[in-house]
Scaffold this motif. Structure first.
Motif, PDB file in Angstrom:
ATOM      1  N   LYS A  70       0.820  -1.208   0.000  1.00  0.00           N
ATOM      2  CA  LYS A  70       0.000   0.000   0.000  1.00  0.00           C
ATOM      3  C   LYS A  70       0.858   1.263   0.000  1.00  0.00           C
ATOM      4  O   LYS A  70       0.490   2.278  -0.604  1.00  0.00           O
ATOM      5  N   LEU A  71       2.015   1.190   0.675  1.00  0.00           N
ATOM      6  CA  LEU A  71       2.921   2.342   0.668  1.00  0.00           C
ATOM      7  C   LEU A  71       3.416   2.649  -0.742  1.00  0.00           C
ATOM      8  O   LEU A  71       3.497   3.809  -1.156  1.00  0.00           O
ATOM      9  N   PHE A  72       3.718   1.602  -1.513  1.00  0.00           N
ATOM     10  CA  PHE A  72       4.192   1.809  -2.879  1.00  0.00           C
ATOM     11  C   PHE A  72       3.078   2.288  -3.790  1.00  0.00           C
ATOM     12  O   PHE A  72       3.313   3.103  -4.696  1.00  0.00           O
ATOM     13  N   TRP A  73       1.854   1.826  -3.575  1.00  0.00           N
ATOM     14  CA  TRP A  73       0.743   2.332  -4.379  1.00  0.00           C
ATOM     15  C   TRP A  73       0.518   3.818  -4.107  1.00  0.00           C
ATOM     16  O   TRP A  73       0.248   4.589  -5.034  1.00  0.00           O
ATOM     17  N   LYS A  74       0.652   4.203  -2.841  1.00  0.00           N
ATOM     18  CA  LYS A  74       0.513   5.624  -2.498  1.00  0.00           C
ATOM     19  C   LYS A  74       1.640   6.447  -3.127  1.00  0.00           C
ATOM     20  O   LYS A  74       1.422   7.569  -3.592  1.00  0.00           O
ATOM     21  N   ARG A  75       2.853   5.879  -3.124  1.00  0.00           N
ATOM     22  CA  ARG A  75       3.974   6.560  -3.795  1.00  0.00           C
ATOM     23  C   ARG A  75       3.676   6.735  -5.284  1.00  0.00           C
ATOM     24  O   ARG A  75       3.960   7.780  -5.867  1.00  0.00           O
ATOM     25  N   SER A  76       3.104   5.718  -5.886  1.00  0.00           N
ATOM     26  CA  SER A  76       2.789   5.778  -7.307  1.00  0.00           C
ATOM     27  C   SER A  76       1.864   6.954  -7.608  1.00  0.00           C
ATOM     28  O   SER A  76       2.070   7.693  -8.578  1.00  0.00           O
ATOM     29  N   LEU A  77       0.841   7.145  -6.761  1.00  0.00           N
ATOM     30  CA  LEU A  77      -0.083   8.266  -6.959  1.00  0.00           C
ATOM     31  C   LEU A  77       0.628   9.611  -6.859  1.00  0.00           C
ATOM     32  O   LEU A  77       0.252  10.573  -7.533  1.00  0.00           O
ATOM     33  N   SER A  78       1.656   9.706  -6.024  1.00  0.00           N
ATOM     34  CA  SER A  78       2.362  10.976  -5.827  1.00  0.00           C
ATOM     35  C   SER A  78       3.212  11.363  -7.038  1.00  0.00           C
ATOM     36  O   SER A  78       3.666  12.506  -7.141  1.00  0.00           O
ATOM     37  N   PHE A  79       3.427  10.399  -7.954  1.00  0.00           N
ATOM     38  CA  PHE A  79       4.257  10.678  -9.136  1.00  0.00           C
ATOM     39  C   PHE A  79       3.427  10.855 -10.409  1.00  0.00           C
ATOM     40  O   PHE A  79       3.935  10.676 -11.514  1.00  0.00           O
ATOM     41  N   ASN A  80       2.146  11.202 -10.246  1.00  0.00           N
ATOM     42  CA  ASN A  80       1.265  11.554 -11.369  1.00  0.00           C
ATOM     43  C   ASN A  80       1.180  10.475 -12.461  1.00  0.00           C
ATOM     44  O   ASN A  80       1.618  10.687 -13.596  1.00  0.00           O
ATOM     45  N   PRO A  81       0.588   9.330 -12.130  1.00  0.00           N
ATOM     46  CA  PRO A  81       0.393   8.293 -13.154  1.00  0.00           C
ATOM     47  C   PRO A  81      -0.641   8.739 -14.176  1.00  0.00           C
ATOM     48  O   PRO A  81      -1.322   9.761 -14.001  1.00  0.00           O
ATOM     49  N   GLU A  82      -0.756   7.965 -15.274  1.00  0.00           N
ATOM     50  CA  GLU A  82      -1.773   8.259 -16.284  1.00  0.00           C
ATOM     51  C   GLU A  82      -3.156   8.265 -15.629  1.00  0.00           C
ATOM     52  O   GLU A  82      -3.428   7.499 -14.695  1.00  0.00           O
ATOM     53  N   GLU A  83      -4.025   9.120 -16.144  1.00  0.00           N
ATOM     54  CA  GLU A  83      -5.341   9.330 -15.526  1.00  0.00           C
ATOM     55  C   GLU A  83      -6.139   8.040 -15.383  1.00  0.00           C
ATOM     56  O   GLU A  83      -6.793   7.807 -14.358  1.00  0.00           O
ATOM     57  N   GLU A  84      -6.045   7.168 -16.410  1.00  0.00           N
ATOM     58  CA  GLU A  84      -6.839   5.936 -16.358  1.00  0.00           C
ATOM     59  C   GLU A  84      -6.326   4.956 -15.300  1.00  0.00           C
ATOM     60  O   GLU A  84      -7.026   4.017 -14.923  1.00  0.00           O
ATOM     61  N   GLU A  85      -5.077   5.173 -14.817  1.00  0.00           N
ATOM     62  CA  GLU A  85      -4.513   4.285 -13.800  1.00  0.00           C
ATOM     63  C   GLU A  85      -4.850   4.735 -12.382  1.00  0.00           C
ATOM     64  O   GLU A  85      -4.775   3.943 -11.443  1.00  0.00           O
ATOM     65  N   VAL A  86      -5.200   5.998 -12.222  1.00  0.00           N
ATOM     66  CA  VAL A  86      -5.402   6.551 -10.878  1.00  0.00           C
ATOM     67  C   VAL A  86      -6.492   5.810 -10.114  1.00  0.00           C
ATOM     68  O   VAL A  86      -6.310   5.400  -8.958  1.00  0.00           O
ATOM     69  N   SER A  87      -7.650   5.615 -10.747  1.00  0.00           N
ATOM     70  CA  SER A  87      -8.767   4.961 -10.040  1.00  0.00           C
ATOM     71  C   SER A  87      -8.421   3.513  -9.693  1.00  0.00           C
ATOM     72  O   SER A  87      -8.802   3.019  -8.623  1.00  0.00           O
ATOM     73  N   LYS A  88      -7.679   2.830 -10.576  1.00  0.00           N
ATOM     74  CA  LYS A  88      -7.280   1.447 -10.291  1.00  0.00           C
ATOM     75  C   LYS A  88      -6.378   1.382  -9.069  1.00  0.00           C
ATOM     76  O   LYS A  88      -6.520   0.505  -8.211  1.00  0.00           O
ATOM     77  N   ILE A  89      -5.438   2.317  -8.984  1.00  0.00           N
ATOM     78  CA  ILE A  89      -4.499   2.320  -7.853  1.00  0.00           C
ATOM     79  C   ILE A  89      -5.242   2.648  -6.560  1.00  0.00           C
ATOM     80  O   ILE A  89      -5.019   2.027  -5.515  1.00  0.00           O
ATOM     81  N   LYS A  90      -6.146   3.624  -6.625  1.00  0.00           N
ATOM     82  CA  LYS A  90      -6.914   3.992  -5.427  1.00  0.00           C
ATOM     83  C   LYS A  90      -7.750   2.817  -4.928  1.00  0.00           C
ATOM     84  O   LYS A  90      -7.890   2.592  -3.708  1.00  0.00           O
ATOM     85  N   LYS A  91      -8.298   2.064  -5.865  1.00  0.00           N
ATOM     86  CA  LYS A  91      -9.098   0.885  -5.493  1.00  0.00           C
ATOM     87  C   LYS A  91      -8.229  -0.150  -4.793  1.00  0.00           C
ATOM     88  O   LYS A  91      -8.648  -0.773  -3.796  1.00  0.00           O
ATOM     89  N   LYS A  92      -6.995  -0.336  -5.276  1.00  0.00           N
ATOM     90  CA  LYS A  92      -6.094  -1.305  -4.635  1.00  0.00           C
ATOM     91  C   LYS A  92      -5.695  -0.837  -3.244  1.00  0.00           C
ATOM     92  O   LYS A  92      -5.566  -1.650  -2.317  1.00  0.00           O
ATOM     93  N   ILE A  93      -5.505   0.455  -3.066  1.00  0.00           N
ATOM     94  CA  ILE A  93      -5.151   0.986  -1.732  1.00  0.00           C
ATOM     95  C   ILE A  93      -6.283   0.709  -0.750  1.00  0.00           C
ATOM     96  O   ILE A  93      -6.065   0.354   0.412  1.00  0.00           O
ATOM     97  N   LYS A  94      -7.522   0.839  -1.237  1.00  0.00           N
ATOM     98  CA  LYS A  94      -8.681   0.657  -0.357  1.00  0.00           C
ATOM     99  C   LYS A  94      -9.027  -0.804  -0.117  1.00  0.00           C
ATOM    100  O   LYS A  94      -9.293  -1.225   1.026  1.00  0.00           O
ATOM    101  N   PHE A  95      -8.961  -1.616  -1.188  1.00  0.00           N
ATOM    102  CA  PHE A  95      -9.446  -2.995  -1.067  1.00  0.00           C
ATOM    103  C   PHE A  95      -8.359  -4.059  -1.242  1.00  0.00           C
ATOM    104  O   PHE A  95      -8.624  -5.255  -1.016  1.00  0.00           O
ATOM    105  N   GLY A  96      -7.153  -3.658  -1.667  1.00  0.00           N
ATOM    106  CA  GLY A  96      -6.125  -4.660  -1.923  1.00  0.00           C
ATOM    107  C   GLY A  96      -6.378  -5.371  -3.238  1.00  0.00           C
ATOM    108  O   GLY A  96      -7.125  -4.891  -4.095  1.00  0.00           O
ATOM    109  N   MET A  97      -5.772  -6.561  -3.397  1.00  0.00           N
ATOM    110  CA  MET A  97      -5.872  -7.295  -4.662  1.00  0.00           C
ATOM    111  C   MET A  97      -6.587  -8.635  -4.500  1.00  0.00           C
ATOM    112  O   MET A  97      -6.580  -9.461  -5.421  1.00  0.00           O
ATOM    113  N   ASP A  98      -7.165  -8.871  -3.351  1.00  0.00           N
ATOM    114  CA  ASP A  98      -7.840 -10.162  -3.127  1.00  0.00           C
ATOM    115  C   ASP A  98      -9.180 -10.210  -3.853  1.00  0.00           C
ATOM    116  O   ASP A  98      -9.804  -9.203  -4.125  1.00  0.00           O
TER     117      ASP A  98
END
Length: 519
Positions: free
Chosen positions: A491-519
């Protein structure tokens, strides 16, 4: 403070003004005088630099750079007696090769057929590349003795022809005007190996010689040319080619030989990289439409404007080449690059296809990149089969290209096709370019897609070390850590990823993983 700020920001014009102001206030300060001169030359204000050198000498200040600038100016004015005096004064300050070449030309006389003996004193290293014979050939051409000039070239003076296109053209002209058209054409053919925009004028020159077209040549220009090329050679030790030193020497070369467009085309990219946009644009706009370097100048100008963010103007310039009946591979290829950078993939694809139409029947290794970029455009608009064909064509033309192997391998992994084969491509790409974070990331991602989570950790950590601030790599690191049971770290790395301005279509996917994980 202002002078240093301008100096370190590569604003040479401002630095010149600041140092001149400082020197006016303290006219006996040698450091201020030298800096004022250096930055005046680097910003293209060579006349001002000449005035500085003269005033400094009046104030009993001396520097080898004052002598060099004045030597070049006296050569330009054909005051060869004054050049000799300056050379004697600065003999110990100039590089050996430059001193003897300058001395030879200072002792040149129109109508005297025997080349000055100084050309033979340049040293064995310079002789090995034919620099002595080359200047002897130019001297003979200076006197209009084309036959002797040609004989000097054939006696070893041709060795410099691969140094730059300008020397190639000059030597080809000498051979042609001596009556040896076949040898001139053979020499030009050796330059075709450049395989880039610099090749375009060579092809035009070959066409002219084939049609027996002649051009007006002023023999006296060979003196200016010899001095300018010597100045450019003084810059050859500059590894990156973009510095205050390189700009200084090229500006002096342009000053003494300002009708020579090759010097302008060599200087302009340096100025663009240093942020000297207006100076670079003026240089390129001075190349006339009838000049064989016109297309190259226009492409350089378009690229410079694109760097400034004026994409529409850059596109307009490249379109103008087509409207002027100068259609060619290079302008279409440059248009493709511009449209691709703007994510206008359909337009880019059309331009790359137009470019490749010029290569039919004469494909060479260097156009692999055009097929590669066209493949990316096909992939972006959803035409995978065509994309794959272009990637494979690029590899056929240039086997083992790591960028293509990585892109194709990664694409196959993302499509869940031929995963083992894709992994093999990426491993081969890493062998070719082990320090590319993106390629190492592809290996980790391929292992991840194959379910080999633990194996994926090591290359993923290496990719992160190479590119710690890349959003995709941080995102991938999070995914791999999660599947290795390290969920808090993921989760720390996903949060880091958001801080480096990923492509717009990736933002919601990363936020979902931070909230729910990958299970």
């Amino acid at each position: 403070m202002s002078a240093n700020t301008a100096k370190f920001s590569s604003d040479y014009s401002a630095a010149s003004s600041f140092y001149r102001s400082l020197w006016i206030k303290d006219p006996f300060n040698l450091d201020y005088a030298v800096d004022a001169l250096i930055f005046s030359v680097a910003s293209g204000q060579v006349k001002e630099a000449i005035a500085i050198a003269n005033r400094a000498l009046e104030n009993r200040l001396d520097s080898p750079l004052f002598g060099l600038v004045l030597i070049i100016d006296k050569f330009k004015e054909r005051k060869l007696g004054e050049v000799k005096v300056l050379l004697n004064r600065h003999k110990e300050d100039l590089p050996n090769v430059a001193f003897w070449i300058f001395s030879g030309w200072a002792n040149s006389e129109l109508g005297v057929s025997q080349p000055p003996p100084e050309f033979e004193k340049i040293g064995e290293g310079a002789k090995k590349i034919g620099l002595n014979r080359y200047n002897q050939a130019l001297y003979a051409a200076y006197n209009g003795d084309w036959s002797s000039a040609s004989s000097f070239l054939k006696d070893g003076g041709h060795l410099l022809a691969t140094l730059n296109r300008d020397i190639l053209f000059t030597q080809a002209n000498i051979l042609y005007y001596s009556g040896d058209k076949r040898e001139a054409l053979a020499l030009l053919q050796k330059g075709i190996g450049l395989k880039n925009i610099q090749e375009f004028p060579i092809l035009e020159k070959i066409k002219d010689f084939g049609l027996d077209k002649t051009i007006s040549i002023n023999s006296e220009e060979h003196l200016d040319f010899a001095i300018s090329q010597t100045l450019i050679m003084l810059n050859s030790s500059d590894s990156d080619g973009v510095s205050l030193g390189s700009t200084f020497y090229y500006q002096l070369a342009n000053y003494i030989n300002n009708e020579n467009n090759f010097t302008k085309l060599s200087l302009a990219p340096i100025l663009f990289k240093l942020g000297q946009y207006s100076v670079a644009k003026n240089l390129l706009r001075s190349v006339g439409i009838e000049d064989k370097s016109y297309v190259e100048a226009q492409i350089q100008l378009a690229k410079g404007l694109a760097e400034l963010g004026d994409i529409s103007k850059a596109i307009s310039i490249l379109r103008g080449i087509e409207n002027q009946s100068k259609n060619n591979f290079f302008s279409h290829n440059s248009l493709g690059d511009l449209f691709r950078s703007e994510k206008k993939f359909l337009s880019a694809l059309q331009e790359y296809s137009s470019a490749l139409n010029f290569t039919e029947g004469s494909e060479n290794e260097t156009i692999w990149v055009t097929y590669f970029f066209r493949g990316i455009c096909f992939q972006e608009i959803g035409e995978w089969d065509n994309a794959r064909k272009d990637y494979l064509k690029a590899l056929e033309l240039s086997p083992g290209q790591p960028e293509v192997l990585n892109y194709l391998g990664y694409s196959l992994i993302e499509r869940k096709e031929k995963l083992s084969q894709a992994l093999g491509m990426i491993e081969k790409a890493i062998e070719r370019n082990p320090q590319s974070g993106y390629i190492v990331d592809s290996l980790a991602w391929g292992l991840f897609k194959l379910g080999r989570y633990e194996e994926a950790l090591l290359p993923m950590k290496k990719a992160y070390e190479l590119l710690p601030f890349d959003p995709i790599i941080n995102d991938h690191m999070g995914d791999i850590l999660w599947n290795n049971g390290k969920r808090r770290s993921a989760k720390l790395f996903w949060k880091r990823s958001l801080s480096f301005n990923p492509e717009e279509e990736e933002v919601s996917k990363i936020k979902k993983k931070i909230k729910f994980g990958m299970d």
